[in-house]
Design a protein around this motif. Structure first.
Motif, PDB file in Angstrom:
ATOM      1  N   PHE A  65       6.036  -5.902  -8.176  1.00  0.00           N
ATOM      2  CA  PHE A  65       6.013  -5.778  -6.723  1.00  0.00           C
ATOM      3  C   PHE A  65       4.746  -6.415  -6.163  1.00  0.00           C
ATOM      4  O   PHE A  65       3.710  -6.432  -6.808  1.00  0.00           O
ATOM      5  CB  PHE A  65       6.009  -4.294  -6.300  1.00  0.00           C
ATOM      6  N   TRP A  66       4.854  -6.889  -4.940  1.00  0.00           N
ATOM      7  CA  TRP A  66       3.688  -7.229  -4.137  1.00  0.00           C
ATOM      8  C   TRP A  66       3.754  -6.420  -2.847  1.00  0.00           C
ATOM      9  O   TRP A  66       4.787  -6.384  -2.163  1.00  0.00           O
ATOM     10  CB  TRP A  66       3.654  -8.721  -3.799  1.00  0.00           C
ATOM     11  N   TYR A  67       2.613  -5.786  -2.547  1.00  0.00           N
ATOM     12  CA  TYR A  67       2.462  -5.039  -1.301  1.00  0.00           C
ATOM     13  C   TYR A  67       1.310  -5.638  -0.502  1.00  0.00           C
ATOM     14  O   TYR A  67       0.366  -6.180  -1.069  1.00  0.00           O
ATOM     15  CB  TYR A  67       2.128  -3.565  -1.588  1.00  0.00           C
ATOM     16  N   VAL A  68       1.363  -5.471   0.817  1.00  0.00           N
ATOM     17  CA  VAL A  68       0.276  -5.894   1.680  1.00  0.00           C
ATOM     18  C   VAL A  68      -0.216  -4.678   2.463  1.00  0.00           C
ATOM     19  O   VAL A  68       0.576  -3.821   2.864  1.00  0.00           O
ATOM     20  CB  VAL A  68       0.717  -7.018   2.636  1.00  0.00           C
ATOM     21  N   GLN A  69      -1.542  -4.633   2.631  1.00  0.00           N
ATOM     22  CA  GLN A  69      -2.142  -3.545   3.397  1.00  0.00           C
ATOM     23  C   GLN A  69      -3.015  -4.145   4.499  1.00  0.00           C
ATOM     24  O   GLN A  69      -4.042  -4.767   4.210  1.00  0.00           O
ATOM     25  CB  GLN A  69      -2.973  -2.627   2.513  1.00  0.00           C
ATOM     26  N   TYR A  70      -2.588  -3.966   5.736  1.00  0.00           N
ATOM     27  CA  TYR A  70      -3.395  -4.387   6.868  1.00  0.00           C
ATOM     28  C   TYR A  70      -4.441  -3.323   7.162  1.00  0.00           C
ATOM     29  O   TYR A  70      -4.277  -2.169   6.763  1.00  0.00           O
ATOM     30  CB  TYR A  70      -2.507  -4.658   8.082  1.00  0.00           C
ATOM     31  N   PRO A  71      -5.513  -3.681   7.845  1.00  0.00           N
ATOM     32  CA  PRO A  71      -6.605  -2.727   8.076  1.00  0.00           C
ATOM     33  C   PRO A  71      -6.126  -1.401   8.645  1.00  0.00           C
ATOM     34  O   PRO A  71      -5.359  -1.357   9.601  1.00  0.00           O
ATOM     35  CB  PRO A  71      -7.502  -3.475   9.064  1.00  0.00           C
ATOM     36  N   ARG A  72      -6.573  -0.339   7.987  1.00  0.00           N
ATOM     37  CA  ARG A  72      -6.319   1.041   8.421  1.00  0.00           C
ATOM     38  C   ARG A  72      -4.832   1.380   8.469  1.00  0.00           C
ATOM     39  O   ARG A  72      -4.409   2.243   9.246  1.00  0.00           O
ATOM     40  CB  ARG A  72      -6.977   1.310   9.782  1.00  0.00           C
ATOM     41  N   GLN A  73      -4.054   0.727   7.625  1.00  0.00           N
ATOM     42  CA  GLN A  73      -2.623   1.006   7.570  1.00  0.00           C
ATOM     43  C   GLN A  73      -2.173   1.304   6.147  1.00  0.00           C
ATOM     44  O   GLN A  73      -2.912   1.093   5.187  1.00  0.00           O
ATOM     45  CB  GLN A  73      -1.828  -0.182   8.119  1.00  0.00           C
ATOM     46  N   GLY A  74      -0.961   1.787   6.031  1.00  0.00           N
ATOM     47  CA  GLY A  74      -0.371   1.994   4.722  1.00  0.00           C
ATOM     48  C   GLY A  74       0.061   0.672   4.107  1.00  0.00           C
ATOM     49  O   GLY A  74      -0.161  -0.392   4.671  1.00  0.00           O
ATOM     50  N   LEU A  75       0.682   0.767   2.932  1.00  0.00           N
ATOM     51  CA  LEU A  75       1.135  -0.438   2.237  1.00  0.00           C
ATOM     52  C   LEU A  75       2.554  -0.786   2.661  1.00  0.00           C
ATOM     53  O   LEU A  75       3.412   0.087   2.809  1.00  0.00           O
ATOM     54  CB  LEU A  75       1.108  -0.224   0.725  1.00  0.00           C
TER      55      LEU A  75
ATOM     56  N   LEU B  45       5.867  -3.265   1.641  1.00  0.00           N
ATOM     57  CA  LEU B  45       6.453  -4.051   0.564  1.00  0.00           C
ATOM     58  C   LEU B  45       6.703  -5.477   1.037  1.00  0.00           C
ATOM     59  O   LEU B  45       7.354  -5.700   2.057  1.00  0.00           O
ATOM     60  CB  LEU B  45       7.761  -3.414   0.115  1.00  0.00           C
ATOM     61  N   LEU B  46       6.181  -6.451   0.274  1.00  0.00           N
ATOM     62  CA  LEU B  46       6.427  -7.859   0.572  1.00  0.00           C
ATOM     63  C   LEU B  46       7.653  -8.359  -0.186  1.00  0.00           C
ATOM     64  O   LEU B  46       8.501  -9.044   0.372  1.00  0.00           O
ATOM     65  CB  LEU B  46       5.232  -8.712   0.157  1.00  0.00           C
ATOM     66  N   LEU B  47       7.690  -8.065  -1.471  1.00  0.00           N
ATOM     67  CA  LEU B  47       8.813  -8.510  -2.298  1.00  0.00           C
ATOM     68  C   LEU B  47       8.776  -7.774  -3.621  1.00  0.00           C
ATOM     69  O   LEU B  47       7.791  -7.125  -3.955  1.00  0.00           O
ATOM     70  CB  LEU B  47       8.776 -10.031  -2.519  1.00  0.00           C
TER      71      LEU B  47
ATOM     72  N   TYR C 142       7.973   3.214  -0.926  1.00  0.00           N
ATOM     73  CA  TYR C 142       7.793   2.936   0.497  1.00  0.00           C
ATOM     74  C   TYR C 142       6.750   3.918   1.016  1.00  0.00           C
ATOM     75  O   TYR C 142       6.878   5.127   0.829  1.00  0.00           O
ATOM     76  CB  TYR C 142       9.116   3.092   1.248  1.00  0.00           C
ATOM     77  N   PHE C 143       5.733   3.353   1.661  1.00  0.00           N
ATOM     78  CA  PHE C 143       4.575   4.142   2.035  1.00  0.00           C
ATOM     79  C   PHE C 143       4.564   4.537   3.506  1.00  0.00           C
ATOM     80  O   PHE C 143       5.088   3.817   4.368  1.00  0.00           O
ATOM     81  CB  PHE C 143       3.291   3.350   1.743  1.00  0.00           C
ATOM     82  N   GLY C 144       3.901   5.667   3.763  1.00  0.00           N
ATOM     83  CA  GLY C 144       3.583   6.060   5.115  1.00  0.00           C
ATOM     84  C   GLY C 144       2.340   5.330   5.591  1.00  0.00           C
ATOM     85  O   GLY C 144       1.773   4.497   4.866  1.00  0.00           O
ATOM     86  N   GLU C 145       1.904   5.676   6.806  1.00  0.00           N
ATOM     87  CA  GLU C 145       0.774   4.983   7.403  1.00  0.00           C
ATOM     88  C   GLU C 145      -0.573   5.511   6.925  1.00  0.00           C
ATOM     89  O   GLU C 145      -1.601   4.925   7.215  1.00  0.00           O
ATOM     90  CB  GLU C 145       0.847   5.088   8.925  1.00  0.00           C
ATOM     91  N   GLY C 146      -0.553   6.616   6.229  1.00  0.00           N
ATOM     92  CA  GLY C 146      -1.787   7.117   5.633  1.00  0.00           C
ATOM     93  C   GLY C 146      -2.573   8.071   6.522  1.00  0.00           C
ATOM     94  O   GLY C 146      -2.421   8.083   7.746  1.00  0.00           O
ATOM     95  N   SER C 147      -3.417   8.854   5.867  1.00  0.00           N
ATOM     96  CA  SER C 147      -4.345   9.762   6.551  1.00  0.00           C
ATOM     97  C   SER C 147      -5.745   9.478   6.030  1.00  0.00           C
ATOM     98  O   SER C 147      -5.974   9.527   4.822  1.00  0.00           O
ATOM     99  CB  SER C 147      -3.993  11.232   6.260  1.00  0.00           C
ATOM    100  N   ARG C 148      -6.639   9.171   6.943  1.00  0.00           N
ATOM    101  CA  ARG C 148      -8.013   8.866   6.535  1.00  0.00           C
ATOM    102  C   ARG C 148      -8.845  10.136   6.584  1.00  0.00           C
ATOM    103  O   ARG C 148      -8.845  10.847   7.607  1.00  0.00           O
ATOM    104  CB  ARG C 148      -8.621   7.808   7.434  1.00  0.00           C
ATOM    105  N   LEU C 149      -9.547  10.408   5.507  1.00  0.00           N
ATOM    106  CA  LEU C 149     -10.373  11.615   5.416  1.00  0.00           C
ATOM    107  C   LEU C 149     -11.816  11.238   5.156  1.00  0.00           C
ATOM    108  O   LEU C 149     -12.116  10.473   4.232  1.00  0.00           O
ATOM    109  CB  LEU C 149      -9.873  12.517   4.279  1.00  0.00           C
ATOM    110  N   ILE C 150     -12.692  11.768   5.981  1.00  0.00           N
ATOM    111  CA  ILE C 150     -14.134  11.617   5.770  1.00  0.00           C
ATOM    112  C   ILE C 150     -14.701  13.009   5.570  1.00  0.00           C
ATOM    113  O   ILE C 150     -14.553  13.883   6.439  1.00  0.00           O
ATOM    114  CB  ILE C 150     -14.813  10.927   6.970  1.00  0.00           C
ATOM    115  N   VAL C 151     -15.341  13.203   4.438  1.00  0.00           N
ATOM    116  CA  VAL C 151     -15.972  14.498   4.134  1.00  0.00           C
ATOM    117  C   VAL C 151     -17.479  14.329   4.284  1.00  0.00           C
ATOM    118  O   VAL C 151     -18.073  13.416   3.688  1.00  0.00           O
ATOM    119  CB  VAL C 151     -15.622  14.972   2.717  1.00  0.00           C
ATOM    120  N   VAL C 152     -18.073  15.174   5.102  1.00  0.00           N
ATOM    121  CA  VAL C 152     -19.512  15.043   5.384  1.00  0.00           C
ATOM    122  C   VAL C 152     -20.273  16.310   4.944  1.00  0.00           C
ATOM    123  O   VAL C 152     -19.673  17.365   4.736  1.00  0.00           O
ATOM    124  CB  VAL C 152     -19.762  14.773   6.870  1.00  0.00           C
TER     125      VAL C 152
END
Lengths: 115, 112
Positions: free
Chosen positions: A34-44, A46-48, B102-112
């Motif tokens: 698999f290849w995945y792409v992750q844009y800034p501050r986002q989840g992964l 699937l590309l292909l 298949y992924f979700g958008e994620g949760s960012r965690l900062i522990v201070v």
């Protein structure tokens, strides 16, 4: 044991140029790849993916990858990149006899597209 | 179409405080669900997976726990956060083939 190696941590290309991201794997048989792409501050995303058959796989956004059993590789390519392709790209491997719980990721290649 | 939603989007928490991250998938019955952790600038490490309600398998021990209270819900939690828990937490599910994540958008965690 299975492993994925992405030898290039960072790649910088100019907009409109071609791009190739390298991925080498280690596995005793032919895996799912698999290849995945992750844009800034986002989840992964699937590309292909490659399961079997034609070694050249077409993906989204004009990306394609070529599987080579002899080289244990699954390199990703794009003929002409756009600034929006700047992201981190992950290659991943899954054994053919398991579900996603055995997916192994490479360390990722960060791509910067210069205008 | 299937959709996966993670909450919260981001959290800043103190060391020693509790944590709960959630993930809900819609449009897919009996999915396999996964939690991944990603250090800043790093690769993904699988933490837990679940193939059915009430059943969770641990892959890596990071002083975290997971539960699957409903078919479409996966929860990641801890009683006491450590600095090392900082990072990006991703929930994922597998499709009908069982191999594609298949992924979700994620949760960012900062522990201070």
């Amino acid at each position: 044991a299975q492993s994925v190696t992405q030898p290039d941590a960072r790649v910088t290309v100019s907009e409109g140029a071609s791009l190739q991201l390298r991925c080498k794997y280690s596995y005793s048989a032919t895996p799912y790849l698999f290849w995945y792409v992750q844009y800034p501050r986002q989840g992964l995303q699937l590309l292909l993916k490659y399961y079997s058959g034609d070694p050249v796989v077409q993906g989204v956004n004009s990306f394609e990858a070529e599987f080579s059993k002899s080289n244990s590789s699954f390199h990703l390519q794009k003929a002409s990149v756009h600034w929006s392709d700047s992201a981190v790209y992950f290659c991943a491997l899954s054994p053919t006899n398991s579900a996603g719980n055995k997916l192994t990721f490479g360390i990722g290649t960060r791509v910067l597209v210069r205008p | 179409a299937q959709t996966i939603h993670q909450w919260p989007v981001a959290e800043i928490k103190a060391v020693g405080s509790p944590l709960s991250l959630g993930c809900t998938i819609k449009g897919k019955s009996s999915p396999n669900l996964y939690w991944y952790w990603q250090a800043t600038g790093g690769t993904l490490q699988q933490l837990f997976y679940s193939i059915t309600v009430g059943q969770v398998e641990s892959v890596v021990q990071l002083n975290l726990s997971a539960s699957r209270p409903k078919d479409d819900q996966f929860i990641l939690s801890t009683e006491k956060l450590l600095l090392s828990h900082s990072g990006f937490y991703l929930c994922a599910w597998t499709g009908d083939s069982g191999n594609t994540l298949y992924f979700g958008e994620g949760s960012r965690l900062i522990v201070v």
